[in-house]
Design a protein around this motif. Structure first.
Motif, PDB file in Angstrom:
ATOM      1  N   LEU A   1       0.840  -1.201   0.000  1.00  0.00           N
ATOM      2  CA  LEU A   1       0.000   0.000   0.000  1.00  0.00           C
ATOM      3  C   LEU A   1       0.871   1.245   0.000  1.00  0.00           C
ATOM      4  O   LEU A   1       0.591   2.232  -0.705  1.00  0.00           O
ATOM      5  N   PHE A   2       1.930   1.204   0.771  1.00  0.00           N
ATOM      6  CA  PHE A   2       2.868   2.324   0.853  1.00  0.00           C
ATOM      7  C   PHE A   2       3.563   2.565  -0.484  1.00  0.00           C
ATOM      8  O   PHE A   2       3.716   3.706  -0.923  1.00  0.00           O
ATOM      9  N   PHE A   3       3.977   1.495  -1.161  1.00  0.00           N
ATOM     10  CA  PHE A   3       4.606   1.657  -2.464  1.00  0.00           C
ATOM     11  C   PHE A   3       3.665   2.346  -3.448  1.00  0.00           C
ATOM     12  O   PHE A   3       4.092   3.168  -4.255  1.00  0.00           O
ATOM     13  N   PHE A   4       2.396   2.003  -3.401  1.00  0.00           N
ATOM     14  CA  PHE A   4       1.425   2.660  -4.271  1.00  0.00           C
ATOM     15  C   PHE A   4       1.375   4.154  -3.974  1.00  0.00           C
ATOM     16  O   PHE A   4       1.425   4.988  -4.883  1.00  0.00           O
ATOM     17  N   VAL A   5       1.320   4.491  -2.695  1.00  0.00           N
ATOM     18  CA  VAL A   5       1.180   5.899  -2.295  1.00  0.00           C
ATOM     19  C   VAL A   5       2.424   6.712  -2.650  1.00  0.00           C
ATOM     20  O   VAL A   5       2.325   7.910  -2.961  1.00  0.00           O
ATOM     21  N   ILE A   6       3.607   6.088  -2.638  1.00  0.00           N
ATOM     22  CA  ILE A   6       4.830   6.808  -3.003  1.00  0.00           C
ATOM     23  C   ILE A   6       4.707   7.401  -4.401  1.00  0.00           C
ATOM     24  O   ILE A   6       5.177   8.516  -4.677  1.00  0.00           O
ATOM     25  N   GLY A   7       4.070   6.679  -5.322  1.00  0.00           N
ATOM     26  CA  GLY A   7       3.987   7.140  -6.706  1.00  0.00           C
ATOM     27  C   GLY A   7       2.949   8.215  -6.945  1.00  0.00           C
ATOM     28  O   GLY A   7       2.999   8.904  -7.970  1.00  0.00           O
ATOM     29  N   VAL A   8       2.013   8.392  -6.013  1.00  0.00           N
ATOM     30  CA  VAL A   8       0.889   9.306  -6.244  1.00  0.00           C
ATOM     31  C   VAL A   8       1.318  10.753  -6.483  1.00  0.00           C
ATOM     32  O   VAL A   8       0.844  11.399  -7.418  1.00  0.00           O
ATOM     33  N   PRO A   9       2.216  11.344  -5.664  1.00  0.00           N
ATOM     34  CA  PRO A   9       2.511  12.773  -5.839  1.00  0.00           C
ATOM     35  C   PRO A   9       3.521  13.102  -6.927  1.00  0.00           C
ATOM     36  O   PRO A   9       3.887  14.268  -7.100  1.00  0.00           O
ATOM     37  N   ALA A  10       3.994  12.111  -7.679  1.00  0.00           N
ATOM     38  CA  ALA A  10       5.026  12.357  -8.703  1.00  0.00           C
ATOM     39  C   ALA A  10       4.387  12.976  -9.940  1.00  0.00           C
ATOM     40  O   ALA A  10       3.980  12.295 -10.883  1.00  0.00           O
ATOM     41  N   SER A  11       4.286  14.296  -9.957  1.00  0.00           N
ATOM     42  CA  SER A  11       3.607  15.021 -11.043  1.00  0.00           C
ATOM     43  C   SER A  11       4.564  15.320 -12.188  1.00  0.00           C
ATOM     44  O   SER A  11       5.404  16.217 -12.102  1.00  0.00           O
ATOM     45  N   VAL A  12       4.428  14.585 -13.273  1.00  0.00           N
ATOM     46  CA  VAL A  12       5.270  14.818 -14.453  1.00  0.00           C
ATOM     47  C   VAL A  12       4.999  16.190 -15.080  1.00  0.00           C
ATOM     48  O   VAL A  12       5.938  16.932 -15.389  1.00  0.00           O
ATOM     49  N   PRO A  13       3.724  16.600 -15.281  1.00  0.00           N
ATOM     50  CA  PRO A  13       3.469  17.938 -15.843  1.00  0.00           C
ATOM     51  C   PRO A  13       4.051  19.066 -14.999  1.00  0.00           C
ATOM     52  O   PRO A  13       4.557  20.059 -15.542  1.00  0.00           O
TER      53      PRO A  13
END
Length: 413
Positions: A309-321
Motif C-alpha cells: 500500500l505504501f509503495f502505491f502511495v509513493i507514486g501518487v505525488p510524482a507530477s510529471v506535468p
C-alpha cells in the motif's frame, strides 16, 4: 466525466472520496502482488515498481488526487503498523554484522549526498533561484527525510514557490531512483562485480523442489502457509500496541528534552522519533521472547501487504506535468545529488567488499528514508536486513539537518 482526465487540479475522484481512494489503493497493491506472482515479466520488474507505476499513471491522468487524507493515513498509520509486523522475526543477536556494514555505507553515502549537492550547485547555481538554500534542503532530505526537508527550508528561508517546485522534483526523482535500485540486482554488471548472498539465497530457494513449474520466484517465496485466527489477532494486537507505546515514548522525550543547543536538539530529534522506538521495541520482542513473538504466523505477509500500500502511495505525488512546467532543472539538480550518493556508495562498497544488498539499501535509506528502504528489503525478500536498515535509516533523521546546515554554511548562508 472525460473533462477531468489530465486535469490534475480537478481529478475524477476527489480527495474527500475516502472509501473509493482506499479501494483504489488496495486494488493497486493487490494487482501488483498478483502480477508479480503470476507472470515472469512482472516478477522481474517486481511488484513494488508495478504499484508505483500504477499510482503515477492514475495521478498524472487526473483519475486520483495527488494529495488526500487517505495518502496521509498510509504514511501516518499503515507504515508504522507494518514495521513491527516485519520485525517480529528479527533477532538482534543475529543481525549485528549486517547493521554495521549498512551503517558504514550509509555514512559514506551521506558524505556523497553533501558532495553531490555542492557539485550540483556549482553546475546549476546560476540557473536556479535560491539554489544555495535548496542545496542544503536536498542534502538534508537525501540523508534523512521529509522532516529534514521542512526544517531546512525554514532555516534557509526558502520561498514557498521554490519549496513547492523542489517537493515535486524530489517526489518524481525518488520514484525514478527506486526503479533503478530495485532493478540493480538483476543487472549483469552488478551481479558480476559485487557479492549478492541474499539474492542468491532467494533464487536458490525458488529453484528448489518447492517451486512448481511455471511459478514465479515471488509466488514460490510467498507460498501458502498455515495461519489461524489467533495468529491474526496476536499479530494485529502486537503491532497496534507497539506503535501506541512508541508514540507515547517519543512524545515524552520530545517534551522533556530541551532544544537549547545543538547536542540537545540532536537528542530530541533522535529519541523523540516514533520510528526509533517502534524498531527498538519490535526487535527487543523478537530477541528476548522469540518463543512467543517469533511463533506468530503471518506477520511477514500482513506487514508486506501494508508495505505494498505504501509503495502505491509513493507514486501518487510524482507530477510529471509539474516537473515539465516548473522544475525541470531542479529535477536535474536532484539527479546529480543522487548520482553522487550512488557513486560514493558503490565505490566504497566495492573497496570494502560489502554485499550489493547492503549498498542498495543504504543508498535507499539515504535518499528515501528508513521506511522506503524497509519496504524495498521486504519486496526483495531480504527480510534479515529489514531491522538493520530501519535502525540505520532512522539515524538519518538526526544527521540530515546537520549535513544540510553544513552545506548551506559552505555556500555562504
Amino acid at each position: 466525466m472525460w473533462g477531468h482526465i489530465f486535469d490534475l487540479n480537478n481529478p475524477l475522484i476527489g480527495a474527500d472520496n475516502t472509501w473509493v481512494l482506499w479501494a483504489i489503493c488496495a486494488l493497486g497493491a493487490a494487482t501488483a502482488i498478483y502480477l508479480e506472482q503470476k507472470y515472469d515479466w512482472a516478477a522481474k520488474v517486481t511488484g513494488a515498481i508495478i504499484a508505483l507505476v500504477l499510482a503515477i499513471i492514475l495521478s498524472n491522468f487526473g483519475i486520483i488526487p495527488m494529495a488526500a487524507p487517505v495518502w496521509d493515513a498510509v504514511w501516518g498509520y499503515v507504515v508504522p503498523l507494518a514495521i513491527p509486523l516485519l520485525l517480529l522475526q528479527c533477532d538482534m543477536r543475529k543481525i549485528g554484522k549486517e547493521a554495521g556494514r549498512i551503517l558504514i555505507i550509509f555514512l559514506i553515502g551521506s558524505v556523497g549526498t553533501a558532495c553531490g549537492a555542492l557539485l550540483g550547485y556549482a553546475v546549476l547555481g546560476n540557473f536556479i533561484p535560491e539554489l544555495d538554500g535548496l542545496a542544503g534542503v536536498f542534502t538534508g532530505t537525501y540523508i534523512g527525510g521529509t522532516v529534514n526537508f521542512a526544517a531546512l527550508g525554514a532555516a534557509f528561508e526558502v520561498s514557498g514557490d521554490m519549496i513547492s517546485a523542489a517537493t515535486v522534483a524530489d517526489n518524481l526523482l525518488m520514484a525514478l531512483y527506486f526503479f533503478v535500485l530495485i532493478a540493480m540486482p538483476s543487472i549483469g554488471f552488478f551481479r558480476k562485480h559485487y557479492k549478492h548472498p541474499y539474492v542468491d539465497e532467494i533464487e536458490a530457494a525458488s529453484a528448489s523442489g518447492n517451486k512448481k513449474a511455471g511459478e514465479t520466484n515471488a509466488a514460490a517465496f510467498w507460498g501458502r502457509k498455515e495461519i489461524s485466527l489467533k495468529d491474526i489477532a496476536l499479530a494485529a494486537a502486537t503491532a497496534f500496541t507497539i506503535v501506541a507505546i512508541s508514540n507515547i515514548i517519543g512524545g515524552v522525550f520530545t517534551a522533556i528534552i530541551p532544544t537549547s543547543n545543538p547536542v540537545l536538539q540532536m537528542l530530541n530529534t533522535l529519541f523523540g522519533n516514533m520510528y526509533l522506538w517502534i524498531t527498538t521495541i519490535s526487535m527487543a520482542c523478537a530477541t528476548f521472547a522469540p518463543g512467543f513473538f517469533g511463533e506468530i504466523k503471518g506477520t511477514n505477509e500482513l506487514g508486506t501487504f501494508l508495505i505494498y500500500l505504501f509503495f502505491f502511495v509513493i507514486g501518487v505525488p510524482a507530477s510529471v506535468p509539474m516537473i515539465i512546467k516548473n522544475s525541470p532543472l531542479l529535477l536535474v539538480f536532484a539527479a546529480i545529488v543522487v548520482a553522487v550518493n550512488m557513486l560514493f556508495s558503490l565505490v566504497a562498497g566495492k573497496l570494502l567488499k560489502f554485499n550489493l544488498e547492503d549498498i542498495i539499501l543504504a543508498s535507499n535509506a539515504n535518499i528515501g528514508g528508513p521506511t522506503t528502504a524497509a519496504a524495498m528489503a521486504v519486496s526483495k525478500g531480504w527480510t534479515k536486513l529489514v531491522g538493520p536498515i530501519v535502525l540505520v535509516g532512522t539515524l538519518g533523521y538526526v544527521l540530515g539537518t546537520y549535513f544540510g546546515l553544513i552545506v548551506g554554511s559552505i555556500l555562504g548562508l
